[in-house]
Motif scaffolding. Structure first.
Motif, PDB file in Angstrom:
ATOM      1  N   SER A  27      13.402  -9.429  14.668  1.00 59.63           N
ATOM      2  CA  SER A  27      13.782  -9.930  15.983  1.00 59.63           C
ATOM      3  C   SER A  27      14.385 -10.401  16.640  1.00 59.63           C
ATOM      4  CB  SER A  27      12.567  -9.060  16.195  1.00 59.63           C
ATOM      5  OG  SER A  27      11.385 -10.400  16.471  1.00 59.63           O
ATOM      6  N   ARG A  28      15.610 -10.026  17.643  1.00 65.20           N
ATOM      7  CA  ARG A  28      16.108 -10.995  18.111  1.00 65.20           C
ATOM      8  C   ARG A  28      16.047 -11.026  19.018  1.00 65.20           C
ATOM      9  NH1 ARG A  28      20.736  -6.882  19.506  1.00 65.20           N
ATOM     10  NH2 ARG A  28      18.396  -5.569  18.944  1.00 65.20           N
ATOM     11  N   PRO A  29      16.093 -12.927  19.707  1.00 58.90           N
ATOM     12  CA  PRO A  29      15.593 -13.743  21.009  1.00 58.90           C
ATOM     13  C   PRO A  29      15.253 -12.844  21.979  1.00 58.90           C
ATOM     14  CG  PRO A  29      17.644 -15.086  20.543  1.00 58.90           C
ATOM     15  CD  PRO A  29      16.595 -13.749  19.345  1.00 58.90           C
ATOM     16  N   THR A  30      14.714 -12.575  22.940  1.00 57.42           N
ATOM     17  CA  THR A  30      15.117 -12.198  24.468  1.00 57.42           C
ATOM     18  C   THR A  30      15.875 -12.591  25.062  1.00 57.42           C
ATOM     19  OG1 THR A  30      13.490 -13.573  25.938  1.00 57.42           O
ATOM     20  CG2 THR A  30      12.033 -11.600  24.686  1.00 57.42           C
ATOM     21  N   ASP A  31      16.589 -11.555  26.333  1.00 54.50           N
ATOM     22  CA  ASP A  31      17.687 -11.690  27.337  1.00 54.50           C
ATOM     23  C   ASP A  31      17.305 -12.028  28.370  1.00 54.50           C
ATOM     24  OD1 ASP A  31      16.700  -9.313  28.178  1.00 54.50           O
ATOM     25  OD2 ASP A  31      18.358  -8.364  27.841  1.00 54.50           O
ATOM     26  N   PHE A  32      16.105 -13.075  28.242  1.00 56.27           N
ATOM     27  CA  PHE A  32      15.508 -13.386  29.556  1.00 56.27           C
ATOM     28  C   PHE A  32      14.313 -14.469  29.161  1.00 56.27           C
ATOM     29  CE2 PHE A  32      13.010  -9.854  29.828  1.00 56.27           C
ATOM     30  CZ  PHE A  32      11.442  -9.959  30.158  1.00 56.27           C
ATOM     31  N   PRO A  33      13.950 -15.409  30.081  1.00 54.10           N
ATOM     32  CA  PRO A  33      12.868 -16.881  29.581  1.00 54.10           C
ATOM     33  C   PRO A  33      11.710 -15.588  29.956  1.00 54.10           C
ATOM     34  CG  PRO A  33      14.359 -17.579  31.601  1.00 54.10           C
ATOM     35  CD  PRO A  33      14.911 -16.202  31.306  1.00 54.10           C
ATOM     36  N   LEU A  34      11.043 -16.052  27.951  1.00 53.60           N
ATOM     37  CA  LEU A  34      10.238 -14.339  28.052  1.00 53.60           C
ATOM     38  C   LEU A  34       8.370 -15.307  28.146  1.00 53.60           C
ATOM     39  CD1 LEU A  34       8.736 -12.015  27.190  1.00 53.60           C
ATOM     40  CD2 LEU A  34       8.502 -13.161  25.079  1.00 53.60           C
ATOM     41  N   ASP A  35       8.655 -16.334  28.149  1.00 56.84           N
ATOM     42  CA  ASP A  35       7.411 -17.590  28.920  1.00 56.84           C
ATOM     43  C   ASP A  35       7.405 -17.688  29.890  1.00 56.84           C
ATOM     44  OD1 ASP A  35       5.840 -17.700  26.229  1.00 56.84           O
ATOM     45  OD2 ASP A  35       7.414 -19.304  26.048  1.00 56.84           O
ATOM     46  N   ALA A  36       8.184 -18.024  31.254  1.00 60.26           N
ATOM     47  CA  ALA A  36       8.498 -18.100  32.091  1.00 60.26           C
ATOM     48  C   ALA A  36       8.248 -16.258  33.136  1.00 60.26           C
ATOM     49  CB  ALA A  36       9.580 -18.593  32.715  1.00 60.26           C
ATOM     50  N   PHE A  37       8.793 -15.661  32.638  1.00 61.24           N
ATOM     51  CA  PHE A  37       8.526 -14.080  33.036  1.00 61.24           C
ATOM     52  C   PHE A  37       6.649 -14.358  32.778  1.00 61.24           C
ATOM     53  CE2 PHE A  37       8.267  -9.691  32.121  1.00 61.24           C
ATOM     54  CZ  PHE A  37       8.195  -9.424  33.385  1.00 61.24           C
ATOM     55  N   LEU A  38       5.914 -14.298  31.810  1.00 62.61           N
ATOM     56  CA  LEU A  38       5.014 -13.739  31.570  1.00 62.61           C
ATOM     57  C   LEU A  38       4.046 -14.718  32.600  1.00 62.61           C
ATOM     58  CD1 LEU A  38       5.202 -12.419  27.941  1.00 62.61           C
ATOM     59  CD2 LEU A  38       4.721 -11.686  30.106  1.00 62.61           C
ATOM     60  N   ALA A  39       4.417 -15.632  32.737  1.00 63.83           N
ATOM     61  CA  ALA A  39       3.672 -16.910  33.592  1.00 63.83           C
ATOM     62  C   ALA A  39       3.842 -16.255  35.178  1.00 63.83           C
ATOM     63  CB  ALA A  39       4.722 -18.426  33.409  1.00 63.83           C
ATOM     64  N   LEU A  40       4.343 -15.715  35.580  1.00 59.48           N
ATOM     65  CA  LEU A  40       4.531 -15.060  36.801  1.00 59.48           C
ATOM     66  C   LEU A  40       2.867 -13.816  37.101  1.00 59.48           C
ATOM     67  CD1 LEU A  40       7.971 -13.535  36.943  1.00 59.48           C
ATOM     68  CD2 LEU A  40       7.044 -15.555  38.256  1.00 59.48           C
TER      69      LEU A  40
END
Length: 187
Positions: A27-40
């Motif tokens: 699969s391809r990388p996300t189009d936004f910072p996944l770890d930062a988003f899931l840290a919210l």
């Protein structure tokens, strides 16, 4: 620094609505910072067999979702009976046009509770000062976990879709209404 997990990001099902399963390695990388988003401190919704959907607080660590649970909830019983689960974490801010989503599918597994991870999870929602927490949350950290049956539900996504669906918000001609327009990749 943790490495971003790879995710399927096109979010489009082929004709007929059946998506061909993809291995995470292709699969391809996300189009936004996944770890930062899931840290919210966002609320996820988890779906189990039945179907049953419930809101949950979570911790994203070690490329897995960690959810605090126990006998006070039907969640552990559902997962023992049918471990396949789906989970969605999203945000939608109409004022700014920010719309992002993460959809995960995988198998849930119940694991023993550990206090350090519990503290990290609860701190992200309640703040770092335990003295200001509601007593029922403090007892998760300091109570008898075995007696209470406190457990972790860990979900290691077998499939993860992350998509930024944000749009631009512009003021209308008179300044009293908004015009919603999709954000282009050039924005």
């Amino acid at each position: 620094m943790t490495q971003e997990p790879r995710a399927h990001t096109d979010g489009i099902d082929p004709p007929g609505g059946t998506r061909v399963p993809e291995s995470r390695s292709r699969s391809r990388p996300t189009d936004f910072p996944l770890d930062a988003f899931l840290a919210l401190p966002l609320t996820a919704r988890i779906a189990t067999a039945g179907p049953t959907v419930r809101p949950v607080w979570f911790l994203w660590e070690e490329e897995a979702f960690w959810i605090l649970t126990g006998p006070w909830s039907l969640l552990p019983r559902h997962v023992v009976t049918e471990p396949e689960v789906a989970l969605v974490v999203d945000e939608c801010d109409l004022a700014t046009g920010r719309v992002r989503q993460v959809i995960a599918r995988g198998h849930g597994e119940l694991l023993p509770f550990d206090v350090p991870r519990g503290r990290r999870k609860l701190s992200r929602y309640l703040g770092p000062d335990e003295s200001r927490w509601d007593p029922r949350f403090v007892q998760y950290l300091h109570g008898d976990h075995e007696h209470r049956g406190t457990r972790w539900l860990r979900i290691r996504p077998e499939r993860l879709t992350a998509k930024d669906l944000s749009y631009r918000v512009e003021l209308g001609d008179r300044g009293d209404s908004s015009v919603l327009r999709p954000r282009s990749s050039a924005d």
